[in-house]
Enzyme design. Structure first.
Site, PDB file in Angstrom:
ATOM      1  N   SER A 240      -1.087   1.227  -3.882  1.00 27.05           N
ATOM      2  CA  SER A 240      -2.123   1.528  -4.860  1.00 27.05           C
ATOM      3  C   SER A 240      -2.033   0.924  -6.080  1.00 27.05           C
ATOM      4  O   SER A 240      -0.911   0.148  -6.372  1.00 27.05           O
ATOM      5  CB  SER A 240      -2.473   3.189  -4.985  1.00 27.05           C
ATOM      6  OG  SER A 240      -1.372   3.397  -6.013  1.00 27.05           O
ATOM      7  N   LYS A 241      -3.152   0.917  -6.911  1.00 20.61           N
ATOM      8  CA  LYS A 241      -3.001   0.074  -8.254  1.00 20.61           C
ATOM      9  C   LYS A 241      -1.774   0.526  -9.141  1.00 20.61           C
ATOM     10  O   LYS A 241      -1.308  -0.527  -9.806  1.00 20.61           O
ATOM     11  CB  LYS A 241      -4.233   0.478  -8.985  1.00 20.61           C
ATOM     12  CG  LYS A 241      -5.459  -0.407  -8.583  1.00 20.61           C
ATOM     13  CD  LYS A 241      -6.500  -0.394  -9.826  1.00 20.61           C
ATOM     14  CE  LYS A 241      -7.696  -1.342  -9.335  1.00 20.61           C
ATOM     15  NZ  LYS A 241      -8.816  -0.289  -8.746  1.00 20.61           N
TER      16      LYS A 241
END
Ligand code: GLU
Length: 480
Positions: A240-241
Site C-alpha cells: 500500500s501507499k
C-alpha cells in the site's frame, strides 16, 4: 482448443497501480505466448468511484510499458443494455428472483452482524406475486438464486477450489434503479468477448464462484480462472501507499525504464525457472506460463528493481541514454545546446558512459551529472568529503604541484594523467591517495565516483585545471 483470448479490465478510479500493471502484464504475456488476443476493457460503470482523466492515465502507462491491446479499449458502459438483458434472461429462466427488501432494512441487518449475508428472504416469493408487485411499481432488485451445493473449479494457480452454497450470497444482478452490478456486467462482457482465461488478482477469488454460477445460468462454459498472488511490502503486509510509491507513474517519473519495470513486475509471483532474473520482452514471452505462478504473496523488493534498472541502463548506448535523459537534464538546467549536435560531443557521451556504470535510475544522472555536464568550474563540494580529504596545510601545495604537472601532460589521456599524478606523489613523498581524493573533490565535488583518471580525461584539460586551481584558491596554506 479455441484460441486464447484474455482481457485486462481496469476500473478508471485512479492511476495504474503496480498490482494492476502486473495483472495486465500476465494477461499480455499469456496472449503473446499462445498467439492469442489481449483485450482492454475499461470498466466505467461505477460513476461514483470514477475519476476524470483516469482512463487516459491508465492507457498512457500501458503504452509506456509496451502493452498494446489487440482489441479495445472497449468501454463497459457501452454494453449496459446487454448486461440488463442477460439479467432478465436469468430471471426468466428462474435462476434469479426479484427482491423487495428495502435498502434501509438490509443496511440495518448488515450493521448488526459482522459477516452478514442476505438471508434469501424474497427467494420464497412466488414468481407471480413478485411480477405483480413489480408491475404495480414496487421497487425491487434482481438477485441470483444460488443453488444448493458447492461451486468448484480448477484454478490455474490455486488448483481445485471450492465455495459451499452457504458462503455465497444471493447476490444482486440488477439494482432497484435497474442498473447492472459488477458481477453481471463482467460475466456478460466476458461471454460477449469470448474470453477464454480470466487472469486477475487474488482479491477477486470470492467473486469467481458467483461468476461461474452466472455462466451456468446463461448456459455457457466458464473460462479458465487464474488468481494471482497478492503483492506484499517488505513487512509481508499487502502493498500500500504506506510502503512507498504504488503507481506506475511514480516509478516512471523517478527514471525507471519501461523494460526494467516490465521485467520486475513480471517476476512478482511468477518465476521463469532456473535462477534467471533479467529477461527481456521476447524472453519473458517465450518463458511465460501460468504453471510458474506461485500461490503465496510476492514481495515488492525495491532493491531488486533498482538492480534490474541499473542493468537495463547499462545496456543503453550513449545515444539512447541521451534521448532518454534530455527532458530530465533540461528540466534540471544541465542540458546545453551543444549536446544536440550529431554525433554528440565526446565529452558529453563520455560523461554519460561514466555515470551509467553507477546509475540506478535516470534521476541518478541528474543527481550526479552536474560536474560532468557543466561547462563552468563552480562545483559545490560535498561537506563530509571536504572535511575528510581537504584538511592539512600541505594539500594546497600538493595540488598546486599537480596543476603544474597536468598543464604539461600530453596526450590528455587517463593513462598519461595517472602516470603524471603518481610521479608528483612520489616526488613529494606522499601516497597517490593524498592527491587522488582532493582531486576528485575538486573536479566532481564528491568523495566517491567513477575512476578518477577516466573522469579527468572526459572533463578535458581546461575544466580539470580550472577546477583544481579553484580548489587551491579555496584552501588554507595555498602557495602565494
Ligand atoms: N474492474 C475490476 C478491477 O479493476 C476487474 C474485474 C475483473 O478482472 O474481473 O478490479
Amino acid at each position: 482448443m479455441a484460441s486464447v483470448r484474455v482481457r485486462f479490465a481496469p476500473s478508471p478510479t485512479g492511476f495504474l497501480h503496480v498490482g494492476g500493471a502486473r495483472t495486465a502484464i500476465f494477461n499480455w504475456l499469456y496472449a503473446r505466448r499462445h498467439g492469442g488476443t489481449f483485450v482492454l476493457r475499461i470498466e466505467d460503470t461505477d460513476a461514483e468511484r470514477q475519476q476524470a482523466g483516469s482512463e487516459a492515465a491508465i492507457l498512457e502507462d500501458l503504452r509506456w510499458l509496451g502493452l498494446e491491446a489487440d482489441e479495445g479499449p472497449v468501454l463497459q458502459s457501452a454494453a449496459i443494455e446487454r448486461h440488463v438483458g442477460d439479467a432478465q434472461a436469468l430471471l426468466a429462466r428462474g435462476h434469479a428472483y426479484r427482491c423487495f427488501c428495502s435498502a434501509e432494512a438490509l443496511e440495518r441487518a448488515r450493521r448488526e452482524g459482522r459477516d452478514f449475508i442476505y438471508p434469501r428472504t424474497c427467494r420464497a416469493l412466488s414468481p407471480e406475486d413478485a411480477t405483480r408487485r413489480a408491475s404495480a411499481g414496487e421497487p425491487c432488485a434482481v438477485r441470483f438464486r444460488v443453488p444448493v451445493g458447492t461451486v468448484e473449479w480448477d484454478d490455474a494457480v490455486h488448483g481445485p477450489t471450492a465455495f459451499p452454497h452457504d458462503t455465497i450470497e444471493d447476490f444482486v444482478l440488477l439494482r432497484s434503479d435497474g442498473t447492472p452490478t459488477y458481477q453481471m456486467s463482467v460475466v456478460s462482457d466476458d461471454i460477449a468477448m469470448a474470453i477464454t482465461h480470466v487472469i486477475r488478482g487474488d482479491d477477486h477469488l470470492s467473486n469467481t464462484p458467483k461468476q461461474i454460477l452466472l455462466y451456468r445460468g446463461l448456459e455457457r462454459t466458464p473460462p479458465t480462472f487464474a488468481h494471482l498472488p497478492m503483492i506484499l511490502g517488505e513487512d509481508k503486509k499487502r502493498l500500500s501507499k504506506r510502503h512507498g510509491a504504488v503507481s506506475v507513474l511514480e516509478y516512471r517519473e523517478r527514471g525507471y525504464l519501461p523494460e526494467a519495470m516490465l521485467n520486475f513486475l513480471a517476476l512478482l509471483g511468477w518465476a521463469p525457472g532456473g535462477d534467471r532474473e533479467k529477461l527481456n520482452r521476447a524472453e519473458l514471452i517465450a518463458a511465460f506460463d501460468l504453471d510458474g505462478v506461485g500461490k503465496s504473496g510476492a514481495v515488492f523488493d525495491l532493491r531488486k528493481l533498482d538492480w534490474l534498472n541499473g542493468q537495463y541502463l547499462n545496456d543503453l548506448d550513449a545515444e539512447q541514454l541521451a534521448t532518454a535523459l534530455e527532458p530530465r537534464l533540461a528540466a534540471a538546467g544541465w542540458w546545453r545546446p551543444e549536446f544536440d549536435a550529431r554525433p554528440r560531443p565526446a565529452a558529453f557521451t563520455g560523461a554519460l558512459e561514466l555515470l551509467k556504470a553507477r546509475a540506478r535510475t535516470l534521476d541518478d544522472f541528474v543527481a550526479h551529472g552536474r560536474p560532468y555536464l557543466d561547462a563552468g568550474n563552480d562545483i559545490p563540494y560535498d561537506a563530509a568529503a571536504a572535511e575528510k580529504h581537504l584538511k592539512g596545510q600541505d594539500v594546497a601545495e600538493h595540488i598546486g604541484a599537480l596543476v603544474a604537472a597536468f598543464a604539461e601532460v600530453e596526450p590528455w589521456s587517463a593513462i598519461a594523467l595517472e602516470a603524471a599524478l603518481r610521479e608528483v606523489a612520489s616526488a613529494r613523498s606522499v601516497s597517490a591517495g593524498r592527491l587522488i581524493h582532493p582531486t576528485r573533490i575538486a573536479v566532481t565535488g564528491e568523495g566517491v565516483g567513477p575512476s578518477l583518471f577516466a573522469v579527468l580525461e572526459v572533463l578535458g584539460r581546461e575544466r580539470t585545471l580550472g577546477r583544481l586551481r579553484r580548489l587551491v584558491d579555496a584552501l588554507p596554506g595555498r602557495p602565494l
